[in-house]
Design a protein around this motif. Structure first.
Motif, PDB file in Angstrom:
ATOM      1  N   SER A  45      66.856  64.629  83.292  1.00 17.71           N
ATOM      2  CA  SER A  45      67.860  63.717  82.722  1.00 17.71           C
ATOM      3  C   SER A  45      68.041  62.451  83.559  1.00 17.71           C
ATOM      4  O   SER A  45      69.130  61.906  83.644  1.00 17.71           O
ATOM      5  N   VAL A  46      66.953  62.003  84.177  1.00 17.52           N
ATOM      6  CA  VAL A  46      66.984  60.722  84.885  1.00 17.52           C
ATOM      7  C   VAL A  46      66.546  59.613  83.945  1.00 17.52           C
ATOM      8  O   VAL A  46      67.176  58.554  83.879  1.00 17.52           O
ATOM      9  N   LEU A  47      65.463  59.819  83.191  1.00 17.55           N
ATOM     10  CA  LEU A  47      64.961  58.845  82.231  1.00 17.55           C
ATOM     11  C   LEU A  47      65.086  59.389  80.818  1.00 17.55           C
ATOM     12  O   LEU A  47      65.206  60.596  80.611  1.00 17.55           O
ATOM     13  N   ARG A  48      65.045  58.482  79.864  1.00 15.40           N
ATOM     14  CA  ARG A  48      65.019  58.836  78.456  1.00 15.40           C
ATOM     15  C   ARG A  48      63.910  58.058  77.789  1.00 15.40           C
ATOM     16  O   ARG A  48      63.668  56.889  78.113  1.00 15.40           O
ATOM     17  N   ALA A  49      63.253  58.683  76.819  1.00 16.75           N
ATOM     18  CA  ALA A  49      62.184  58.015  76.075  1.00 16.75           C
ATOM     19  C   ALA A  49      62.749  57.428  74.797  1.00 16.75           C
ATOM     20  O   ALA A  49      63.534  58.069  74.101  1.00 16.75           O
ATOM     21  N   GLY A  50      62.351  56.189  74.506  1.00 19.00           N
ATOM     22  CA  GLY A  50      62.797  55.537  73.285  1.00 19.00           C
ATOM     23  C   GLY A  50      61.753  55.604  72.207  1.00 19.00           C
ATOM     24  O   GLY A  50      60.584  55.916  72.461  1.00 19.00           O
ATOM     25  N   GLU A  51      62.161  55.286  70.973  1.00 19.69           N
ATOM     26  CA  GLU A  51      61.228  55.344  69.856  1.00 19.69           C
ATOM     27  C   GLU A  51      60.245  54.186  69.845  1.00 19.69           C
ATOM     28  O   GLU A  51      59.281  54.198  69.090  1.00 19.69           O
ATOM     29  N   ASP A  52      60.479  53.177  70.670  1.00 21.18           N
ATOM     30  CA  ASP A  52      59.583  52.015  70.704  1.00 21.18           C
ATOM     31  C   ASP A  52      58.670  52.057  71.924  1.00 21.18           C
ATOM     32  O   ASP A  52      58.294  51.019  72.464  1.00 21.18           O
ATOM     33  N   ASP A  53      58.308  53.263  72.371  1.00 19.21           N
ATOM     34  CA  ASP A  53      57.398  53.442  73.506  1.00 19.21           C
ATOM     35  C   ASP A  53      57.946  52.824  74.781  1.00 19.21           C
ATOM     36  O   ASP A  53      57.195  52.280  75.599  1.00 19.21           O
ATOM     37  N   THR A  54      59.237  52.886  74.935  1.00 23.27           N
ATOM     38  CA  THR A  54      59.846  52.388  76.164  1.00 23.27           C
ATOM     39  C   THR A  54      60.595  53.516  76.855  1.00 23.27           C
ATOM     40  O   THR A  54      60.928  54.545  76.234  1.00 23.27           O
ATOM     41  N   TYR A  55      60.845  53.298  78.123  1.00 21.10           N
ATOM     42  CA  TYR A  55      61.627  54.249  78.907  1.00 21.10           C
ATOM     43  C   TYR A  55      62.798  53.514  79.546  1.00 21.10           C
ATOM     44  O   TYR A  55      62.677  52.355  79.961  1.00 21.10           O
ATOM     45  N   ARG A  56      63.923  54.198  79.577  1.00 26.32           N
ATOM     46  CA  ARG A  56      65.086  53.639  80.246  1.00 26.32           C
ATOM     47  C   ARG A  56      65.807  54.760  80.981  1.00 26.32           C
ATOM     48  O   ARG A  56      65.613  55.944  80.674  1.00 26.32           O
ATOM     49  N   PHE A  57      66.614  54.404  81.939  1.00 27.04           N
ATOM     50  CA  PHE A  57      67.402  55.393  82.653  1.00 27.04           C
ATOM     51  C   PHE A  57      68.450  55.963  81.698  1.00 27.04           C
ATOM     52  O   PHE A  57      69.014  55.241  80.872  1.00 27.04           O
ATOM     53  N   ARG A  58      68.667  57.280  81.840  1.00 26.19           N
ATOM     54  CA  ARG A  58      69.673  57.884  80.974  1.00 26.19           C
ATOM     55  C   ARG A  58      71.029  57.253  81.189  1.00 26.19           C
ATOM     56  O   ARG A  58      71.840  57.178  80.285  1.00 26.19           O
ATOM     57  N   HIS A  59      71.251  56.784  82.384  1.00 24.74           N
ATOM     58  CA  HIS A  59      72.488  56.054  82.626  1.00 24.74           C
ATOM     59  C   HIS A  59      72.222  54.903  83.571  1.00 24.74           C
ATOM     60  O   HIS A  59      71.483  55.035  84.550  1.00 24.74           O
ATOM     61  N   ALA A  60      72.833  53.751  83.256  1.00 27.87           N
ATOM     62  CA  ALA A  60      72.608  52.555  84.056  1.00 27.87           C
ATOM     63  C   ALA A  60      73.059  52.738  85.499  1.00 27.87           C
ATOM     64  O   ALA A  60      72.520  52.101  86.407  1.00 27.87           O
ATOM     65  N   LEU A  61      74.065  53.604  85.728  1.00 26.77           N
ATOM     66  CA  LEU A  61      74.523  53.815  87.099  1.00 26.77           C
ATOM     67  C   LEU A  61      73.407  54.375  87.970  1.00 26.77           C
ATOM     68  O   LEU A  61      73.289  54.026  89.148  1.00 26.77           O
TER      69      LEU A  61
END
Length: 1015
Positions: free
Chosen positions: A341-357
């Protein structure tokens, strides 16, 4: 699963530290469902969801989207993208439109039919964007883009309910905020719900989102929700969902105390407890956030650190190119980060942190050298493979990466390209920021490199110099900043940049370039209300003398013609306008030509050639609409509307206003809408529709952006307050107007401002102050302007003298004051019926001062204001007509005239005028048809109503002869009344009677003051 869709492998991963149970949030959830219900009914809604970082905004929205989709709504999510220190222009809007395009396909293309080229700036999938033919049209294209976006959403929300989510509004760029604000204001009757989220703990006092939220709070279709932290019971429920069993009381207390009810921190603490890898919990929030990252395998930690420096979202391919892992190794590392639960996968082939903090904590943990090295690798990867990111983000992200890599040679051209891209998308605030960064980098790059740069300032259509001097490249950069600041509404910044450019140009021998900056500076200063801009424009005209015609000549002369139409429309001004028309036509500058014709038409009307001037202006207005020349529309329709009103053609002015408001709405021009509504208020006031005029003023204030527009609203509200006798309110509005336009000298603002202050001074018995105000206008030699601005001022000066007759303190200098008014009135134009009517009104008032006004003269004044209809002026003249008829013994006709004046005054709610008419009825013992009885004051034992009237005049210090003239009785009768009053009050002198009357509040300050209260 093929590696071409690596995100799909990880997208549905679930981690047990995320609660499967949605806890609390009953009220916010109900508010969102209510908004969805109203949207389903065809009333567009906006919900702003705020809360501190980690409080659960995203989870709330995700749960709601599930509900909305189940009800048949089409949902789309976009997020503001943080790239370095600034947001990416229009990123969430582009993301939402991309989802809608993917879901709707041909239906969206059909909805965008006819304007897909414009919308391609936000959605490249629609094809190549259409571009403005001229740099000067940038101003109008931005409004066009906003209007078309709103129109597209309205069309798509006909068949089904659209639920659009914009996340992380605290990272939004200014252009995104302005576009969203426009949509929220204008999209009303369709099935649309927009939900936004923002971190309230990030919105400090100076955060740009703060005024935006305050503006939205005033809209009736906008609701703001602030998520509180979880209660202890809710934290217990969340832990139960995570652990699969109720937590021990001690552990619940520990987690609740440490998390303080923050849902994200509850999950982090629960994860540490269950995995047992944390040991004693650190007091540092940063250390807590890093515990989950530090528990990852080394490769996964490396990927997480690289992702933290890439921005709020990073594409799979770009991440792989920077990390240097093969696809299989990268997927394994990402799998570990997603499972934790550090990163999350998006539907547009991108990755982002599950939380900005967490991202912020990881980024803060990087060493300075490590950050710049990673930024350089991102930039190199993106340069080598531009297809790794979407086209609309490429330029801005590359510029940001090179800048953070501290590579000025690479950063400067990248920043300039990003600025050009921002301008193409009409993101002028972001263009200005990027050009400002380019100016910062300029000196860090060699002259050779600078010489190869194409600045793309936005003035390519103005070839002011062919010199290859590399310093001129920097001047082009400053020119671009000047225009961007002006288009973005940042006039103060534009002034600063233009002055900087002019300092650099001193002694360089580039007069045309300098003239361009002087013309821009003139306009910026006028927009700020800091002077009239003539010295700057005069300098520009001096610099272009002796050079062959060029676009710079057309620009300067067109600006000069526009200046003259406002500040000085004399014979020389007409020649300037004609020359501007000829020159703009010769150089082929269509916008300059149309603007010059607007100025020419305005001047012709001022000179009395009304039909010719109106023909000129109507022709321009007709050409503006099909060609969508919004930069000209902001003058053509607004000026036509104002000039029609000035000529007395108020109904026509309102019809032009109706058309202009539709166009202002279409193009999203808030400040222009304020001008239109202000002019509409003028016409409504003239027609006696004061309640509607007040509403128009309120709407004008809501739309006003520039200081000048806000000052004009204050001036119009002062006029309404003056007409209603609300002196303190009028003074407040006059003070506001001076604050906004402290150095302006245009007749259209200076003369009304002086008029209202003059009326207030007269109402308070300060006739000397009133004289000084009028003398100041004459002394300053302000151009009379159109009669609509100047004649009312002259009338109020004459009326103030007439009202002061009988007050001894006002006698010295009265003859000189009257002579000054007459001389000034003789210089004013009388080309149109309403101006001629004012001329009669002024002369009748001056003859009243001299005691020579006749009923016949006042009858002519009343007739002059019947067509065109001016009920306020007709009522004021009618009161004086009734007074004159009464003095001539025509009581029956006086009663009829007074009844009409009373009827008009009551309908207008013109309190001072109404009170004066009632006093005349009482003094003359008239019973006007339709009139109302005067208000009774304090009773004096033994005094008859007539004796009370006489006492009012005695208290004002009037003689028996003057009392007789005022009350239409003989001096002998007046003397008898005075004797009776002295006896009944048991006093021996007139002075004692006056003192007792004031002490007992039997009078309201004397007849002089009562009369001076009339407007």
């Amino acid at each position: 699963m093929p590696l071409s869709d690596p995100c799909a492998i990880l997208r549905d991963m679930h981690n047990r530290t995320i609660s499967p149970v949605f806890v609390g949030r009953a009220e916010p959830g109900a508010a969102l469902r209510e908004a969805l219900r109203r949207a389903d009914e065809g009333v567009a809604q906006t919900v702003l969801v705020g809360g501190e970082a980690g409080v659960g905004k995203t989870r709330l929205v995700e749960e709601f989207l599930t509900t909305a989709a189940a009800s048949g709504a089409l949902t789309a999510v976009g997020a503001c993208v943080e790239v370095g220190a600034e947001g990416l222009p229009f990123a969430p809007v582009s993301a939402v439109l991309r989802v809608l395009h993917r879901e709707l396909g041909e239906e969206l293309a059909e909805a965008a039919a006819g304007f897909g080229g414009e919308l391609a700036r936000l959605l490249p999938e629609l094809g190549p964007p259409s571009g403005p033919e001229h740099a000067a049209r940038d101003e109008e294209a931005r409004g066009r883009l906003f209007e078309l976006t709103a129109r597209l959403l309205e069309r798509l929300a006909v068949r089904r309910t659209l639920v659009l989510v914009v996340e992380d509004l605290h990272w939004s760029d200014r252009s995104t905020r302005e576009l969203l604000g426009y949509v929220f204001r204008v999209v009303q009757s369709c099935r649309l719900l927009v939900v936004t989220t923002y971190r309230s703990d990030d919105v400090h006092r100076r955060h740009p989102l703060r005024p935006f939220l305050a503006e939205l709070d005033r809209l009736r279709t906008v609701r703001r929700i602030e998520l509180p932290r979880l209660t202890r019971d809710e934290v217990g429920a969340q832990l139960t969902g995570i652990l699969g069993r109720p937590p021990e009381e001690a552990r619940l207390d520990q987690v609740f105390d440490r998390s303080d009810g923050n849902a994200f921190f509850v999950e982090e603490l629960a994860g540490v407890t269950e995995d047992g890898h944390g040991g004693a919990l650190s007091d540092s929030v940063r250390d807590l956030l890093l515990l989950r990252v530090e528990a990852l395998p080394e490769a996964a930690q490396r990927v997480v650190r690289v992702a933290a420096e890439g921005g709020s979202r990073v594409e799979f391919g770009l991440l792989g190119a920077v990390v240097g892992l093969c696809d299989e190794e990268l997927i394994e590392a990402l799998r570990a980060a997603v499972e934790a639960s550090v990163l999350r996968a998006g539907e547009d082939d991108t990755y982002r942190f599950r939380h900005a903090l967490t991202r912020e904590a990881v980024d803060d943990d990087l060493l300075p050298g490590e950050r710049s090295r990673l930024s350089r690798r991102y930039a190199e990867a993106l340069e080598a493979r531009p297809e790794l990111v979407s086209r609309d983000q490429r330029a801005t992200r590359l510029a940001s990466y090179w800048y953070r890599a501290h590579q000025p040679v690479k950063a400067l051209p990248a920043v300039l390209e990003a600025a050009a891209e921002a301008r193409c998308r009409h993101a002028y605030a972001e263009q200005y920021q990027l050009l400002e960064r380019a100016a910062e980098l300029w000196e860090d790059v060699s002259a050779e490199v600078r010489g190869r740069l194409r600045v793309g300032s936005g003035i390519e259509s103005y070839p002011v110099c062919d010199c290859a001097d590399e310093l001129l490249g920097f001047l082009d950069l400053l020119a671009g900043m000047t225009l961007a600041a002006r288009y973005a509404g940042e006039q103060e910044r534009g002034v600063s940049v233009a002055k900087r450019a002019l300092r650099l140009l001193e002694g360089m021998g580039h007069p045309l370039r300098a003239a361009w900056f002087w013309a821009q500076l003139s306009r910026l200063l006028r927009q700020l209300g800091r002077g009239d801009g003539w010295p700057e424009l005069g300098r520009a005209r001096e610099l272009i003398e002796g050079f062959p015609p060029s676009p710079v000549h057309a620009l300067v002369l067109t600006e000069a013609a526009g200046w003259c139409s406002v500040f000085d429309s004399g014979p020389g001004a007409l020649a300037t306008a004609e020359q501007a028309v000829e020159l703009a036509s010769a150089v082929g500058d269509e916008d300059a030509l149309l603007n010059a014709r607007v100025s020419l038409g305005s001047m012709l009307i001022d000179r009395g050639e009304g039909e010719r001037g109106l023909t000129e202006m109507r022709d321009v207005a007709a050409r503006v609409v099909p060609d969508e020349r919004v930069g000209v529309f902001t003058r053509s329709h607004v000026n036509l509307q104002s000039l029609l009103e000035g000529m007395g053609r108020s109904e026509e002015s309102l019809r032009v206003a109706d058309e202009a408001l539709v166009l202002a709405h279409r193009y999203g021009l808030a400040d222009t809408r304020s001008w239109i509504m202000g002019n509409r208020a003028d016409a409504l006031f003239s027609l006696g529709r004061w309640a509607e005029a007040e509403e128009a003023c309120e709407e004008a204030l809501r739309s006003a952006q520039s200081p000048v527009a806000k000052g004009l609203v204050a001036l119009r509200r002062a006029r309404l307050a003056v007409a209603r006798g609300r002196w303190e309110e009028a003074e407040r509005h006059c003070d506001l107007q001076r604050g906004y336009q402290s150095r302006g000298r245009a007749a259209q603002t200076a003369h009304p401002a002086a008029e209202y202050l003059l009326v207030i001074a007269s109402a308070r018995g300060r006739v000397l102050d009133a004289r000084a105000l009028f003398a100041g206008v004459v002394r300053d030699d302000q151009a009379p302007g159109t009669g609509s601005y100047t004649w009312p001022l002259v009338y109020e000066a004459a009326r103030a003298e007439a009202e002061a007759v009988g007050a001894p303190a006002a006698d010295p200098g009265r003859s000189e004051a009257v002579a000054l008014i007459r001389r000034y009135a003789a210089t004013l134009p009388r080309h149109y019926p309403v101006w001629a009517g004012y001329a009669l009104l002024v002369e009748a008032e001056l003859r009243r001062v001299e005691g020579r006004a006749t009923a016949g003269e006042w009858a002519a004044v009343v007739a002059a204001f019947e067509e065109p209809p001016r009920p306020y002026e007709r009522a004021r003249a009618g009161l004086r007509w009734a007074e004159a008829l009464l003095a001539e013994g025509e009581r029956e006709r006086a009663a009829g005239a007074l009844g009409e004046a009373l009827r008009l005054a009551a309908g207008l709610d013109a309190a001072p005028l109404l009170q004066e008419a009632e006093r005349l009825a009482a003094r003359g013992r008239l019973a006007p048809e339709g009139g109302r009885p005067g208000a009774a004051g304090p009773e004096a034992p033994g005094l008859t109503p007539r004796e009370r009237e006489v006492l009012e005049l005695v208290a004002a210090g009037w003689s028996n002869r003057r009392i007789a003239e005022e009350l239409f009785i003989s001096p002998k009768t007046a003397s008898v009344h005075v004797s009776n009053i002295l006896a009944k009050l048991e006093v021996t002198s007139r002075g004692e009677a006056a003192a007792l009357a004031h002490r007992l509040r039997l009078v309201g300050g004397g007849a002089g003051r009562s009369r001076e209260a009339a407007v």
